[in-house]
Design an enzyme around this catalytic site. Structure first.
Site, PDB file in Angstrom:
ATOM      1  N   SER A  48      13.182  31.068  31.027  1.00 16.51           N
ATOM      2  CA  SER A  48      12.545  30.718  29.751  1.00 16.51           C
ATOM      3  C   SER A  48      11.172  31.369  29.638  1.00 16.51           C
ATOM      4  O   SER A  48      10.524  31.689  30.646  1.00 16.51           O
ATOM      5  CB  SER A  48      12.397  29.205  29.630  1.00 16.51           C
TER       6      SER A  48
HETATM    7  N1  SAM Z   1      14.886  26.589  34.311  1.00 13.93           N
HETATM    8  C1  SAM Z   1      15.343  27.944  34.436  1.00 13.93           C
HETATM    9  C2  SAM Z   1      14.327  28.858  35.024  1.00 13.93           C
HETATM   10  O1  SAM Z   1      13.209  28.399  35.347  1.00 13.93           O
HETATM   11  O2  SAM Z   1      14.661  30.037  35.188  1.00 13.93           O
HETATM   12  C3  SAM Z   1      15.850  28.526  33.141  1.00 13.93           C
HETATM   13  C4  SAM Z   1      17.020  27.849  32.648  1.00 13.93           C
HETATM   14  S1  SAM Z   1      18.086  28.738  31.584  1.00 13.93           S
HETATM   15  C5  SAM Z   1      17.170  28.710  30.095  1.00 13.93           C
HETATM   16  C6  SAM Z   1      19.307  27.445  31.419  1.00 13.93           C
HETATM   17  C7  SAM Z   1      20.106  27.229  32.678  1.00 13.93           C
HETATM   18  O3  SAM Z   1      20.872  26.037  32.513  1.00 13.93           O
HETATM   19  C8  SAM Z   1      21.107  28.335  32.966  1.00 13.93           C
HETATM   20  O4  SAM Z   1      20.913  28.825  34.257  1.00 13.93           O
HETATM   21  C9  SAM Z   1      22.456  27.638  32.823  1.00 13.93           C
HETATM   22  O5  SAM Z   1      23.459  28.156  33.660  1.00 13.93           O
HETATM   23  C10 SAM Z   1      22.080  26.213  33.191  1.00 13.93           C
HETATM   24  N2  SAM Z   1      23.011  25.174  32.752  1.00 13.93           N
HETATM   25  C11 SAM Z   1      23.645  25.047  31.557  1.00 13.93           C
HETATM   26  N3  SAM Z   1      24.398  23.931  31.561  1.00 13.93           N
HETATM   27  C12 SAM Z   1      24.221  23.338  32.780  1.00 13.93           C
HETATM   28  C13 SAM Z   1      24.738  22.157  33.389  1.00 13.93           C
HETATM   29  N4  SAM Z   1      25.589  21.317  32.779  1.00 13.93           N
HETATM   30  N5  SAM Z   1      24.349  21.877  34.646  1.00 13.93           N
HETATM   31  C14 SAM Z   1      23.488  22.685  35.318  1.00 13.93           C
HETATM   32  N6  SAM Z   1      22.987  23.808  34.800  1.00 13.93           N
HETATM   33  C15 SAM Z   1      23.338  24.136  33.544  1.00 13.93           C
END
Ligand code: SAM
Length: 226
Positions: A69
């Protein structure tokens, strides 16, 4: 504090300072949050070819159709958490690159984080382990939370939820807060839900655009690359 050691060894320190100055201009006020952004080396959480851009204020691809993000978004969500629940145990849903988890660690929280994509779970693990950060990680559907470690003083969902994630709300400690973007695939309203005994209090903030939260209490995934 672990973070201070990281800062002394830091490279790209000037770029990091400039990023923090920009975060201040955008209205991020908490000295604790700003210090964490000075400490954690964001360029270690992106691939080598993208490192030159690691401190510009944008989201960046991390593979598997996902993103790290934008620094402002991470700082905004982190500030909402820190102002309401300054210490204790925090669960992050959506480890992605591991950057948000490292920021939470630098703030002194006990950090738990869940990622559903195996490739990202492994990539983030390599970075967090190399930095020797005591972040507890799990591969799986984060919408189910981490019941064995609940209750949490804070939960941060770093993906777009289609509705309030009830299971996560039920894993909050009394007084604990959930920070979650809620909306459709295009735009989501940053929402803070605080547990007050049997009740939940809601606050709503600006709109953001996140990748979808997939899983039992999220959107259905139709990506075969995961
Ligand atoms: N927090 C992260 C960082 O600091 O890089 C960025 C997050 S990215 C915007 C969103 C993440 O949420 C992705 O890696 C995606 O695979 C994960 N995601 C989506 N649904 C999820 C779920 N049900 N459980 C765990 N992770 C999930």
């Amino acid at each position: 504090m672990r973070g201070i050691k990281m800062q002394q060894n830091g490279d790209m320190a000037r770029e990091r300072r400039e990023m923090v100055e920009q975060l201040k201009l955008y209205g991020i006020r908490s000295p604790r949050v700003l210090d964490a952004f000075l400490t954690v080396r964001r360029h270690l959480f992106v691939d080598e070819g993208s490192r030159a851009f690691a401190y510009s204020d944008g989201a960046m691809p991390i593979g598997f159709g996902q993103t790290i993000s934008q620094p402002y978004t991470v700082a905004y969500m982190t500030s909402l958490l820190v102002e309401r629940s300054p210490s204790g145990k925090v669960l992050e849903i959506g480890t992605g690159s591991g950057y948000q988890a490292a920021i939470l660690d630098a703030l002194g929280y006990r950090v738990f984080t869940i990622e559903r994509i195996a490739g990202l779970y492994e990539m983030a693990g390599r970075v967090l382990n190399a930095l020797e950060l005591p972040v507890q990680r799990r591969l799986g559907d984060g919408t189910l939370g981490w019941p064995e470690e609940a209750p949490f003083d804070g939960i941060i969902v770093t993906a777009a939820a289609p509705h309030e994630p009830r299971t996560l709300m039920n894993q909050l400690a009394d007084g604990g807060v959930l920070v979650v973007p809620v909306g459709d695939m295009v735009s989501q309203q940053m929402t803070v839900i605080r547990c007050r005994g049997e009740r939940f209090e809601h606050e709503q903030f600006h709109n953001f655009a996140f990748v979808p939260l997939c899983g039992r209490e999220g959107w259905e995934s139709n990506n075969d690359n995961e």
